[in-house]
Design a protein around this motif. Structure first.
Motif, PDB file in Angstrom:
ATOM      1  N   MET A   1       0.846  -1.188   0.000  1.00 28.54           N
ATOM      2  CA  MET A   1       0.000   0.000   0.000  1.00 28.54           C
ATOM      3  C   MET A   1       0.881   1.238   0.000  1.00 28.54           C
ATOM      4  N   THR A   2       0.624   2.125  -0.938  1.00 27.54           N
ATOM      5  CA  THR A   2       1.399   3.360  -1.002  1.00 27.54           C
ATOM      6  C   THR A   2       0.788   4.419  -0.100  1.00 27.54           C
ATOM      7  N   VAL A   3       1.616   5.309   0.342  1.00 32.14           N
ATOM      8  CA  VAL A   3       1.166   6.413   1.175  1.00 32.14           C
ATOM      9  C   VAL A   3       0.748   7.600   0.317  1.00 32.14           C
ATOM     10  N   ALA A   4       1.516   7.843  -0.757  1.00 31.00           N
ATOM     11  CA  ALA A   4       1.245   9.002  -1.602  1.00 31.00           C
ATOM     12  C   ALA A   4       1.780   8.746  -3.003  1.00 31.00           C
ATOM     13  N   ARG A   5       1.318   9.520  -3.954  1.00 30.55           N
ATOM     14  CA  ARG A   5       1.763   9.413  -5.339  1.00 30.55           C
ATOM     15  C   ARG A   5       2.886  10.412  -5.574  1.00 30.55           C
ATOM     16  N   PHE A   6       3.963   9.972  -6.228  1.00 26.74           N
ATOM     17  CA  PHE A   6       5.105  10.837  -6.525  1.00 26.74           C
ATOM     18  C   PHE A   6       4.675  11.936  -7.481  1.00 26.74           C
ATOM     19  N   ARG A   7       4.997  13.190  -7.151  1.00 30.76           N
ATOM     20  CA  ARG A   7       4.521  14.332  -7.926  1.00 30.76           C
ATOM     21  C   ARG A   7       5.620  15.076  -8.650  1.00 30.76           C
ATOM     22  N   SER A   8       6.664  15.521  -7.941  1.00 24.37           N
ATOM     23  CA  SER A   8       7.649  16.423  -8.534  1.00 24.37           C
ATOM     24  C   SER A   8       9.032  16.201  -7.962  1.00 24.37           C
ATOM     25  N   VAL A   9      10.006  16.574  -8.757  1.00 19.19           N
ATOM     26  CA  VAL A   9      11.362  16.815  -8.264  1.00 19.19           C
ATOM     27  C   VAL A   9      11.500  18.327  -8.285  1.00 19.19           C
ATOM     28  N   VAL A  10      11.903  18.912  -7.176  1.00 18.37           N
ATOM     29  CA  VAL A  10      11.999  20.365  -7.071  1.00 18.37           C
ATOM     30  C   VAL A  10      13.467  20.752  -6.913  1.00 18.37           C
ATOM     31  N   LEU A  11      13.917  21.655  -7.765  1.00 20.09           N
ATOM     32  CA  LEU A  11      15.295  22.138  -7.708  1.00 20.09           C
ATOM     33  C   LEU A  11      15.319  23.579  -7.230  1.00 20.09           C
ATOM     34  N   ASP A  12      16.099  23.854  -6.197  1.00 22.52           N
ATOM     35  CA  ASP A  12      16.346  25.230  -5.782  1.00 22.52           C
ATOM     36  C   ASP A  12      17.293  25.858  -6.805  1.00 22.52           C
ATOM     37  N   CYS A  13      17.130  27.160  -7.046  1.00 24.49           N
ATOM     38  CA  CYS A  13      17.984  27.834  -8.014  1.00 24.49           C
ATOM     39  C   CYS A  13      17.805  29.340  -7.888  1.00 24.49           C
ATOM     40  N   PRO A  14      18.710  30.109  -8.495  1.00 18.08           N
ATOM     41  CA  PRO A  14      18.566  31.561  -8.427  1.00 18.08           C
ATOM     42  C   PRO A  14      17.550  32.113  -9.433  1.00 18.08           C
ATOM     43  N   ASP A  15      17.305  31.406 -10.554  1.00 18.05           N
ATOM     44  CA  ASP A  15      16.412  31.901 -11.603  1.00 18.05           C
ATOM     45  C   ASP A  15      15.550  30.745 -12.119  1.00 18.05           C
ATOM     46  N   PRO A  16      14.368  30.533 -11.520  1.00 22.14           N
ATOM     47  CA  PRO A  16      13.519  29.402 -11.911  1.00 22.14           C
ATOM     48  C   PRO A  16      13.129  29.388 -13.387  1.00 22.14           C
ATOM     49  N   ARG A  17      12.825  30.530 -13.953  1.00 21.50           N
ATOM     50  CA  ARG A  17      12.425  30.568 -15.366  1.00 21.50           C
ATOM     51  C   ARG A  17      13.564  30.102 -16.275  1.00 21.50           C
ATOM     52  N   ALA A  18      14.768  30.584 -16.026  1.00 18.42           N
ATOM     53  CA  ALA A  18      15.907  30.216 -16.865  1.00 18.42           C
ATOM     54  C   ALA A  18      16.212  28.722 -16.752  1.00 18.42           C
ATOM     55  N   LEU A  19      16.171  28.184 -15.532  1.00 18.63           N
ATOM     56  CA  LEU A  19      16.486  26.767 -15.364  1.00 18.63           C
ATOM     57  C   LEU A  19      15.380  25.888 -15.955  1.00 18.63           C
ATOM     58  N   ALA A  20      14.136  26.314 -15.854  1.00 17.44           N
ATOM     59  CA  ALA A  20      13.032  25.565 -16.478  1.00 17.44           C
ATOM     60  C   ALA A  20      13.193  25.548 -17.993  1.00 17.44           C
ATOM     61  N   ARG A  21      13.605  26.662 -18.588  1.00 15.13           N
ATOM     62  CA  ARG A  21      13.833  26.689 -20.042  1.00 15.13           C
ATOM     63  C   ARG A  21      14.962  25.744 -20.423  1.00 15.13           C
ATOM     64  N   GLY A  45       5.280  12.529 -21.794  1.00 10.72           N
ATOM     65  CA  GLY A  45       5.323  11.103 -21.513  1.00 10.72           C
ATOM     66  C   GLY A  45       4.713  10.739 -20.180  1.00 10.72           C
ATOM     67  N   GLY A  46       4.223  11.719 -19.436  1.00 12.99           N
ATOM     68  CA  GLY A  46       3.506  11.424 -18.211  1.00 12.99           C
ATOM     69  C   GLY A  46       4.358  11.150 -16.986  1.00 12.99           C
ATOM     70  N   GLY A  47       5.647  11.401 -17.052  1.00  9.93           N
ATOM     71  CA  GLY A  47       6.491  11.208 -15.882  1.00  9.93           C
ATOM     72  C   GLY A  47       6.270  12.297 -14.851  1.00  9.93           C
ATOM     73  N   PRO A  48       7.034  12.260 -13.772  1.00  9.46           N
ATOM     74  CA  PRO A  48       6.895  13.309 -12.768  1.00  9.46           C
ATOM     75  C   PRO A  48       7.313  14.660 -13.331  1.00  9.46           C
ATOM     76  N   ARG A  49       6.830  15.693 -12.720  1.00  7.12           N
ATOM     77  CA  ARG A  49       7.172  17.033 -13.153  1.00  7.12           C
ATOM     78  C   ARG A  49       8.504  17.450 -12.553  1.00  7.12           C
ATOM     79  N   LEU A  50       9.140  18.387 -13.214  1.00 13.94           N
ATOM     80  CA  LEU A  50      10.298  19.075 -12.652  1.00 13.94           C
ATOM     81  C   LEU A  50       9.806  20.459 -12.255  1.00 13.94           C
ATOM     82  N   SER A  51      10.107  20.862 -11.036  1.00 18.99           N
ATOM     83  CA  SER A  51       9.716  22.186 -10.564  1.00 18.99           C
ATOM     84  C   SER A  51      10.968  22.919 -10.116  1.00 18.99           C
ATOM     85  N   PHE A  52      10.910  24.223 -10.196  1.00 15.37           N
ATOM     86  CA  PHE A  52      12.074  25.056  -9.903  1.00 15.37           C
ATOM     87  C   PHE A  52      11.622  26.183  -8.993  1.00 15.37           C
TER      88      PHE A  52
END
Length: 128
Positions: A1-21, A45-52
């Motif tokens: 039994m899973t506790v939660a569904r994997f959603r995102s990998v989140v990266l800290d950074c100085p400029d989220p827009r630039a790193l997302a691009r 492809g439906g994998g987890p999201r990358l967030s910045f």
């Protein structure tokens, strides 16, 4: 039994827009950047999201250090089944702003730093 569904990998950074691009150029997708401090990239492809997320005072990891500012994780990308495909992918990530950290043709991966300094690998995968 899973506790939660994997959603995102989140990266800290100085400029989220630039790193997302940068990662959109590597993995595809279109960044959702309504908020300059938090940007989401849904990879095709439906994998987890990358967030910045903007991190004031951000200090990039130092690869391969283990004592301070060490990487805490890295991302792996399948770049193909041949070294020619990996080399073509390498040209593209370098053109997007990546920096080579380690290449060894005896291993099935090459290590790079993204523009914010996070390590990631281009991997040669065995055909199934």
């Amino acid at each position: 039994m899973t506790v939660a569904r994997f959603r995102s990998v989140v990266l800290d950074c100085p400029d989220p827009r630039a790193l997302a691009r940068f990662y959109a150029g590597v993995a595809g997708g279109v960044p959702e950047d309504d908020d300059p401090d938090w940007v989401v990239l849904q990879v095709p492809g439906g994998g987890p999201r990358l967030s910045f997320q903007r991190a004031p005072g951000y200090a990039p990891p130092e690869w391969p250090r283990a004592d301070r500012n060490s990487q805490q994780f890295h991302l792996d990308f399948d770049a193909g089944t041949t070294w020619e495909e990996v080399e073509e992918a390498e040209k593209k990530v370098l053109a997007l702003g990546a920096r080579a950290l380690h290449a060894d043709d005896k291993q099935d991966f090459r290590v790079y730093a993204d523009p914010a300094g996070h390590p990631f690998c281009l991997c040669r995968i065995d055909p199934i």
